[in-house]
Design an enzyme around this catalytic site. Structure first.
Site, PDB file in Angstrom:
ATOM      1  CD  GLU A   1      -6.232 -19.830  -7.485  1.00 14.31           C
ATOM      2  OE1 GLU A   1      -5.991 -19.095  -8.461  1.00 14.31           O
ATOM      3  OE2 GLU A   1      -6.346 -19.399  -6.314  1.00 14.31           O
TER       4      GLU A   1
ATOM      5  CG  HIS B   1     -10.762 -16.639  -6.024  1.00  9.28           C
ATOM      6  ND1 HIS B   1     -11.684 -15.705  -5.591  1.00  9.28           N
ATOM      7  CD2 HIS B   1      -9.620 -15.932  -6.286  1.00  9.28           C
ATOM      8  CE1 HIS B   1     -11.135 -14.504  -5.582  1.00  9.28           C
ATOM      9  NE2 HIS B   1      -9.891 -14.618  -6.003  1.00  9.28           N
TER      10      HIS B   1
ATOM     11  CG  HIS C   1      -5.575  -9.382  -5.459  1.00  6.88           C
ATOM     12  ND1 HIS C   1      -5.737  -9.149  -6.801  1.00  6.88           N
ATOM     13  CD2 HIS C   1      -6.299 -10.499  -5.187  1.00  6.88           C
ATOM     14  CE1 HIS C   1      -6.522 -10.076  -7.317  1.00  6.88           C
ATOM     15  NE2 HIS C   1      -6.886 -10.909  -6.351  1.00  6.88           N
TER      16      HIS C   1
ATOM     17  CG  HIS D   1      -4.635  -4.715  11.086  1.00  8.40           C
ATOM     18  ND1 HIS D   1      -5.321  -3.946  10.168  1.00  8.40           N
ATOM     19  CD2 HIS D   1      -5.530  -5.648  11.533  1.00  8.40           C
ATOM     20  CE1 HIS D   1      -6.563  -4.388  10.057  1.00  8.40           C
ATOM     21  NE2 HIS D   1      -6.716  -5.412  10.880  1.00  8.40           N
TER      22      HIS D   1
ATOM     23  CG  HIS E   1     -11.351  -9.373  10.264  1.00  8.58           C
ATOM     24  ND1 HIS E   1     -11.827  -8.648  11.336  1.00  8.58           N
ATOM     25  CD2 HIS E   1     -10.115  -8.859   9.997  1.00  8.58           C
ATOM     26  CE1 HIS E   1     -10.940  -7.741  11.691  1.00  8.58           C
ATOM     27  NE2 HIS E   1      -9.893  -7.841  10.894  1.00  8.58           N
TER      28      HIS E   1
END
EC number: 1.17.99.9
Length: 311
Positions: free
Chosen positions: A58, A61, A123, A213, A275
Site C-alpha cells: 500500500e 502504491h 477507480h 464480464h 490482465h
C-alpha cells in the site's frame, strides 16, 4: 529542452503504468488497509514502524502515485508551453492532470471512509484515462502521427464508428473487470466458458458478475476481430489504421488468454497483473485511433480551405 520533455514523457508513462499495476496489486493482495484508515500518513506515521507485506504494498502504491502526480504536473506544464501548437496538447494535458487528481482523491476516500465495490471499480477506470492521456501526449511529443503521415489519413464513417464504439465499449469492459476484482469474484466460476460443469448458468451475485464480464469480453474480442478484418481489407494504404487494429487484436487476444488462465491458475498474481497490463495497453491504442479519427474533419477542412485559396 525538447529532449528533456521526451525523457520526462517516457518516465511519466512508465510511472503511471506502475500506478495502474500497483492498484491492481493492492486489490489482488487485499492491501487496501495496509496503512490503516489514515491518509496521507501510514498508520498515523510518516514512516511506519511496523512494516507488514500489506503495508509495504500500500505504501509503495501511494509513493508511486505521488511521484506520478509530480511528473504529470511537470509534463502538462512543459507540453502546454512547448507543444501548444499541436491542437490536442491542451486537452490531453488537462485530462491527464484532472483524472490523476480524481483517482488520487478517490483512493484516499476509499482508505479513510471505505467504498462499495461498485464505486471502487471506477477507480481503475479513472486511472486508465489519465494513463491513456499521458500516452497520447507522449505520442504527440515524439511526433508519432507525423511518422504515420496522419495528416493525409482518410477514414469512412463505418470505420470511425468502429473506432469510437469499440473504445467506449472497452471502457465498459474495463469496469466489469474491475468489478470482478473488487467483488472478489475472480474464482466465482471455476470452469470456462460456462460458469460450472454442474451449473452452467450463474445462480448468485458473484457468479453473475463473473459471467457478465466474460460475455462483455467475448463481445469486444469479436468486435475488434471484425474491425481488424475491415482494416486489412480496405486500409492497407493507411498504416496507422491497418496496424492499429492488428495491434489491438493481438492485445485483446492476449487479454482473453490471460483471462482464461486467471481461472485455471487459481487467480495467480502474475496472471492478474498481466490482465491489467494488456487492457491498459489496448485502451491506449484505441484512444490513439480515436484521436486520429477526430482529426479527419479537421484535415478535410484544411484541404477544403487550401483548394479554395488555390482557386
Amino acid at each position: 529542452m525538447q529532449r528533456f520533455i521526451k525523457w520526462l514523457a517516457v518516465i511519466t508513462s512508465l510511472d503511471l503504468l506502475i500506478v495502474l499495476l500497483g492498484g491492481a496489486l493492492v486489490t489482488k493482495t487485499g492491501s487496501g488497509q495496509g496503512c490503516g484508515k489514515s491518509w496521507p500518513l501510514c498508520n498515523g506515521e510518516f514512516v511506519p514502524s511496523n512494516l507488514s507485506m500489506e503495508t509495504i504494498i500500500e505504501l509503495s502504491h501511494r509513493l508511486t502515485s505521488g511521484s506520478a502526480g509530480i511528473l504529470v504536473t511537470l509534463l502538462c506544464i512543459l507540453s502546454w508551453k512547448y507543444y501548444k501548437h499541436v491542437r490536442e496538447t491542451k486537452t490531453l494535458a488537462i485530462l491527464s492532470f484532472v483524472f490523476l487528481v480524481a483517482q488520487a482523491l478517490m483512493g484516499a476516500a476509499a482508505v479513510v471512509w471505505g467504498q462499495m465495490p461498485a464505486v471502487l471499480a471506477i477507480h481503475f477506470g479513472i486511472s486508465l484515462i489519465s494513463f491513456a492521456s499521458v500516452i497520447l501526449l507522449t505520442c504527440l511529443i515524439f511526433e508519432i502521427d507525423q511518422k504515420f503521415d496522419a495528416r493525409s489519413l482518410i477514414m469512412d464513417k463505418k470505420m470511425k464508428f468502429h473506432i469510437y464504439g469499440v473504445t467506449i465499449y472497452s471502457y465498459i469492459v474495463v469496469y466489469t473487470g474491475a468489478l470482478v476484482r473488487h467483488e472478489r469474484a475472480s474464482l466465482a466460476c471455476p470452469d470456462f466458458p460456462l460458469c460450472s460443469k454442474n451449473r452452467p448458468m450463474p445462480t448468485q451475485l458473484h457468479e453473475w458478475v463473473q459471467m457478465g464480464h466474460r460475455v462483455a469480453a467475448m463481445l469486444i474480442f469479436a468486435w475488434i476481430l471484425y474491425a481488424m478484418i475491415l482494416a486489412i481489407r480496405h486500409y492497407k494504404q493507411q498504416p496507422v489504421v491497418y496496424w492499429g487494429w492488428i495491434i489491438s487484436f493481438i492485445l485483446v487476444t492476449l487479454q482473453a488468454v490471460v483471462g482464461v488462465l486467471v481461472v485455471f491458475t487459481n487467480a495467480s498474481l502474475a496472471m492478474a497483473l498481466l490482465h491489467s497490463l494488456f487492457i491498459s495497453c489496448l485502451f491506449a491504442v484505441l484512444c490513439y485511433l480515436v484521436m486520429l479519427g477526430t482529426r479527419i474533419k479537421v484535415n478535410a477542412k484544411e484541404a477544403g480551405s487550401t483548394s479554395k485559396q488555390t482557386k
